[in-house]
Every structure is written in C-alpha cells, then in structure tokens.
Design a protein around this motif. Structure first.
Motif, PDB file in Angstrom:
ATOM      1  N   CYS A 135       0.882  -1.096   0.103  1.00 41.60           N
ATOM      2  CA  CYS A 135       0.188   0.032  -0.076  1.00 41.60           C
ATOM      3  C   CYS A 135       0.958   1.082  -0.152  1.00 41.60           C
ATOM      4  CB  CYS A 135      -1.110  -0.028   1.157  1.00 41.60           C
ATOM      5  SG  CYS A 135      -2.201  -1.466   1.065  1.00 41.60           S
ATOM      6  N   TYR A 136       1.964   1.124   0.553  1.00 42.94           N
ATOM      7  CA  TYR A 136       2.929   2.239   0.589  1.00 42.94           C
ATOM      8  C   TYR A 136       3.528   2.455  -0.984  1.00 42.94           C
ATOM      9  CZ  TYR A 136       6.975   5.258   1.940  1.00 42.94           C
ATOM     10  OH  TYR A 136       7.940   6.088   2.045  1.00 42.94           O
ATOM     11  N   HIS A 138       2.359   1.216  -3.825  1.00 40.47           N
ATOM     12  CA  HIS A 138       1.395   1.434  -4.681  1.00 40.47           C
ATOM     13  C   HIS A 138       0.242   2.027  -4.030  1.00 40.47           C
ATOM     14  CE1 HIS A 138       3.643  -1.132  -7.569  1.00 40.47           C
ATOM     15  NE2 HIS A 138       3.647  -2.016  -6.479  1.00 40.47           N
ATOM     16  N   GLU A 139       0.230   3.400  -3.948  1.00 40.76           N
ATOM     17  CA  GLU A 139      -0.741   4.091  -3.217  1.00 40.76           C
ATOM     18  C   GLU A 139      -2.226   3.832  -3.652  1.00 40.76           C
ATOM     19  OE1 GLU A 139      -1.485   8.891  -2.157  1.00 40.76           O
ATOM     20  OE2 GLU A 139       0.390   8.225  -2.871  1.00 40.76           O
ATOM     21  N   ASN A 141      -6.064   4.358  -4.356  1.00 40.60           N
ATOM     22  CA  ASN A 141      -6.774   5.536  -4.890  1.00 40.60           C
ATOM     23  C   ASN A 141      -7.884   5.544  -3.983  1.00 40.60           C
ATOM     24  OD1 ASN A 141      -8.927   3.579  -5.320  1.00 40.60           O
ATOM     25  ND2 ASN A 141      -8.228   3.265  -7.786  1.00 40.60           N
ATOM     26  N   THR A 145      -9.371   3.382  -0.764  1.00 36.50           N
ATOM     27  CA  THR A 145      -9.484   3.824   0.637  1.00 36.50           C
ATOM     28  C   THR A 145     -10.434   3.703   1.124  1.00 36.50           C
ATOM     29  OG1 THR A 145      -7.399   5.518  -0.238  1.00 36.50           O
ATOM     30  CG2 THR A 145      -8.655   5.702   2.100  1.00 36.50           C
ATOM     31  N   PRO A 263       1.455   4.340   5.101  1.00 38.93           N
ATOM     32  CA  PRO A 263       0.836   4.774   3.634  1.00 38.93           C
ATOM     33  C   PRO A 263      -0.427   5.763   3.979  1.00 38.93           C
ATOM     34  CG  PRO A 263       1.380   2.652   3.832  1.00 38.93           C
ATOM     35  CD  PRO A 263       1.506   3.149   5.283  1.00 38.93           C
ATOM     36  N   THR A 264      -0.470   6.975   2.984  1.00 36.80           N
ATOM     37  CA  THR A 264      -1.794   7.748   3.234  1.00 36.80           C
ATOM     38  C   THR A 264      -3.013   7.123   3.296  1.00 36.80           C
ATOM     39  OG1 THR A 264      -0.156   9.454   2.239  1.00 36.80           O
ATOM     40  CG2 THR A 264      -2.718   9.844   2.138  1.00 36.80           C
ATOM     41  N   GLY A 265      -3.106   6.193   2.375  1.00 38.47           N
ATOM     42  CA  GLY A 265      -4.506   5.462   2.348  1.00 38.47           C
ATOM     43  C   GLY A 265      -4.812   4.669   3.522  1.00 38.47           C
ATOM     44  N   LYS A 307      -7.546  14.841   0.967  1.00 39.21           N
ATOM     45  CA  LYS A 307      -8.011  13.582   0.872  1.00 39.21           C
ATOM     46  C   LYS A 307      -8.871  13.133   1.990  1.00 39.21           C
ATOM     47  CE  LYS A 307      -3.886  11.576  -1.306  1.00 39.21           C
ATOM     48  NZ  LYS A 307      -4.608  10.944  -2.334  1.00 39.21           N
TER      49      LYS A 307
END
Length: 505
Positions: A135-136, A138-139, A141, A145, A263-265, A307
């Motif tokens: 997930c880090y 390949h962020e 979408n 999320t 990871p942002t997601g 986001k």
C-alpha cells in the motif's frame, strides 16, 4: 495427519497463535518454519496456528508439540494430551496481498479478506508488513481507501446512536503535550452532544491521550461498559486498543512503527474507520504543521486535508479539516501525570493552567460545534469554560469511568527532579517537539506515568542566563542521568542571543 502430545509453554506471544515442533518431527513430516498447522483435540475442537521449529529436545522433545499461552486460551487442551496435527494451506488473503504488491487494484471483498485475517490473527507480522509495504509502494486510490475503511469497520464492532448527532475529533499527531481532546470532550458533552471518544496510547511520544486519562481513571472498557458511561455523561475517554472497533488497526500500526511506514491510504482508513465505528457523523480533523512536527510541509498538509474531505464525504460523514501550528509543544507538561495536571488546571480556570492549551482546546470545540450546526458556538464554549461547567462535566466523566476528583497539585510526579537552565540570555525561537518527547521518554514516560518534563518557557519568551528552561522528573536516578546526558548532546531549544553578535542553539 500426525499425533503429538501437548507440552504447554508458559510464555505469551502477544496474541500471535504459535506452536513449536521438534526439528526431527518437522523434517519427517516435511513441515517448515512459518507453515500453518491445524491442532485438533479429542473433542473435535481445533485451531490453526503458525509453526515454529526448534532444535532443543529440552524445550520440545520429539513426539510433542509446544503450545504457547495465547493458543491455549482459544482451545481446551491439557498437558500431555494427544492431539492431531495437519498442514493447512495459506489463506486466500495472501494472494490478494501479492496482487497489491504487483501494483494492481483491490476490491472491497479482497480488502475484507485481508483485514478479517489480520483481525483474527491468521496473518503473520511478516505477511502484514508486506501488505503495508504494498500500500506504501502502490498508493491506494480513493475507491480503494473507502473500501479498506469499510472493511476495517465491518470486521469489528460498532456503536449506534440512531439519528443523533455524534461528534468526534482527531489530531494526526506530532506535537508534544497537545491534550486538546481532554478539553474538547467535556465541552462538547456539557453542550448536550454525544462524543464517544476513543484514543490511543503512546507509540513514539511521551504520552497518548489514553495514557494521560489513565492517571485519573480507568480507560479500559468493553463495548457495553463504554455505552453505560456514554449514557450517563454523553461522552467517554476510552482506550481504543481494548475495544473491538476496527481491531485490525493496532496490528497494522505495530508493523508500521519500526521504520515509520505510514501509507496515506491506510492512515485515512485507520482514522476514519475508528470514527465511523463509534457512530461519529460529525468529525473535526486537526493537522498540525511546522518545524519539528510530524508534518513539516504545508503543501503535504493541504494534500492530506483534501484527501480527508474526499474520503469522509464518500463515507457519509460531515467533516472539517483544520491546519494548525505544530511548531511548538502545546501545554507545559510532557508525560502522563504532568499533562493530566495541565488539563485539570486549565479546565478549572486555575492561573497555573496553560493559555495555549485553553485557546486551542476552545477553538477546536467552537469549530466542532459550528460543524454540528450550533449557531452561537463561540458564546456557548466561553460560557461552559468560564462557568466551570466543562470542568464539572470532565469530573463527571472521570467518576463514571471509575475515578474520582483529584486536585491537580496532588498528582504525584517523579521523586527525582533536575532543572535545565539557559546557558545565556536571549529569546526562545524554537522548542523541538521531538526533543522534548525524547527527553520525557528517556526519563521513563509513558510507562512511568510520573516521569516527564515540565516546560517553564514558551516560544517567544525572553530568558536570562541561568533561568530554568524545563525540569525533568523521573523515579529512576539512572534514567535521570541518561536524560541529562541526552540533553547535553542533543539540546533542542534554540535561543537567539540578546547580543546581536551571537546566537545560541
């Protein structure tokens, strides 16, 4: 299938289900370290565990299977009992993790499979780490999320309050002290709104909200106990780790921590899943930004804000995201007892309270009430603070959680103290959040709730040579010495000299 006798091993593995086999047996039956095996007793009860291999005939003799305490809590087996062992295939979720590692998008069903297996201890830490890394790299979408968030919600328990407004807040962290939650919750509850607040313990800071509240009362509850507190007071201040709300989250955070992968997601899913799980439909997010904070770049904060708004909207949540100044600690105490003392002084309008904590706590409460549709939010918050009703509500919550009213000055601090003084006169231009958190942790916080540091200065203050900058508290002289050595080598308070020719860092 093979038959082995049980040897109970009185060691906890931290909720990871593990069994140990002698290398002779594993080689004979072609089993390997990390394989999954099913253990079945004579009554037909079974459990799947990870397999460890040992060369020690003393620890696990040939013909036996070593069972750790965590596994024996899930299946009824006796010492010396004969159990049936069989090899098990890897769960389908491993295939989905590989798919994400290859850069492909995952569906809700695939996320659900992964998260359910994490929640039920069916994946090892290594396998969870691969998921986080995927997930880090390949962020996620927005759709992924949202699907991950829903999977985290649907694999745990949830609170439901019908059609009532349920308010909540979250800070992404990085600021030392910053106990605004303990200010906002009683204000919101005293205003007549529901705020079932769950918080975390510290991971890298000197104290999490749960660590600080625990100085005053219990924070560990079941869902039913939590509901009782909320029904009495409109709110709670509970430790989220004891509840089965989005239970996979703590396990994911555990593998992220060693190298600070975030990871942002997964960050968004983690926060929003916990908020949805407590029934929140009105949410305020605080993103502190500044030098020394978790997020130092304003453009990064703005991107995260966008986001949050997008994902929350897709989840049906009313949200406001605020970007605040994170360049200095909020409050004077750093460490559970010292931070609890700050909150009590500030809520009770004691002159020893913290102006910055009061101002930020009130500002966040006003924004949250406005988001909920309160037309005179500023006036209401001011009245609740000035009249002492917010403090009274805070004590009511503390009592409902098994505590009692405590005077701030009676809170015990570490028996050893050391004053750190300015080496020259000048103006305080920077107090590093990471530095003060690190010093407080070296002194013993948060494990030792009485340890930490107390700041006598704020950014912008003018100090004289020899003036106290902060005091270190610890119950261990050894830790105190270590903290003092760290301060000497890594001093994190910058002083602009009153002499224009010099600047002290």
């Amino acid at each position: 299938m093979l038959k082995l006798k049980v040897k109970k091993i009185k060691i906890s593995t931290g909720n990871v289900l593990v069994a140990v086999m002698n290398i002779s047996d594993s080689q004979f039956y072609d089993l390997y370290n990390g394989d999954r095996i099913k253990i079945e007793n004579s009554n037909g009860e079974n459990i799947t565990t990870f397999l460890d291999i040992t060369n020690s005939d003393e620890l696990v003799p040939k013909g036996t299977i070593g069972i750790f305490e965590d596994t024996t809590r899930h299946i009824n087996i006796k010492q010396g009992e004969s159990v049936t062992i069989s090899a098990q295939k890897k769960p389908d979720s491993i295939t989905f993790i590989k798919k994400k590692l290859a850069g492909k998008k995952l569906s809700y069903e695939e996320f659900y499979s992964i998260i359910k297996d994490i929640s039920n201890n069916r994946l090892s830490d290594i396998e969870i780490t691969y998921f986080v890394a995927a997930c880090y790299t390949h962020e996620l979408n927005d759709k992924e999320t949202v699907d991950l968030t829903k999977a985290m919600i649907n694999t745990g328990e949830s609170l439901h309050f019908g059609h009532r407004l349920v308010l909540d807040k979250h800070c992404v962290g990085g600021v030392a002290g910053n106990r605004t939650t303990m200010m906002v919750v009683p204000i919101i509850a005293a205003a007549g709104y529901l705020m079932p607040k769950t918080s975390s313990r510290s991971i890298t800071s000197a104290a999490g909200t749960a660590d600080t509240v625990e100085v005053l009362c219990n924070v560990t509850f079941s869902i039913d106990q939590m509901k009782k507190v909320i029904s009495k007071t409109n709110a709670c201040l509970a430790w989220g780790g004891a509840l089965k709300l989005a239970p996979s989250d703590d396990k994911i955070i555990k593998v992220e921590s060693p190298i600070s992968l975030d990871p942002t997601g997964q960050l968004l899913a983690s926060i929003l899943a916990k908020k949805k799980s407590v029934g929140a439909n009105v949410l305020l997010i605080d993103i502190p930004v500044g030098r020394g904070a978790k997020i130092e770049d304003l453009s990064e904060a703005k991107a995260l804000k966008s986001k949050f708004k997008n994902i929350a909207k897709k989840l049906g949540m009313k949200i406001k995201v605020v970007i605040t100044d994170g360049s200095s600690p909020i409050g004077k105490g750093i460490g559970p007892a010292l931070e609890a003392r700050d909150v009590l002084w500030t809520l009770s309008n004691d002159p020893r309270g913290c102006k910055d904590l009061r101002e930020k706590g009130m500002d966040l409460a006003i924004k949250l009430l406005k988001l909920a549709g309160e037309s005179k939010a500023k006036k209401k918050v001011s009245e609740l603070i000035e009249s002492g009703k917010a403090y009274e509500k805070f004590i009511e919550i503390i009592r409902a959680q098994g505590g009692k009213e405590v005077h701030a000055s009676d809170i015990k601090l570490g028996k050893n103290s050391l004053d750190i003084r300015a080496s020259e006169s000048g103006t305080i231009t920077f107090i590093d959040n990471k530095f003060v958190n690190r010093v407080a942790r070296i002194a013993g916080a948060p494990t030792d709730k009485e340890a930490g540091i107390y700041l006598h200065i704020r950014k912008g203050d003018i100090v004289s040579k020899g003036q106290k900058l902060f005091t270190i508290y610890s119950n261990s002289l050894e830790k105190m010495d270590y903290a003092n050595e760290y301060v000497k080598k890594h001093f994190g308070i910058e002083i602009r000299s009153s002499d224009p020719l010099f600047n002290k860092v």
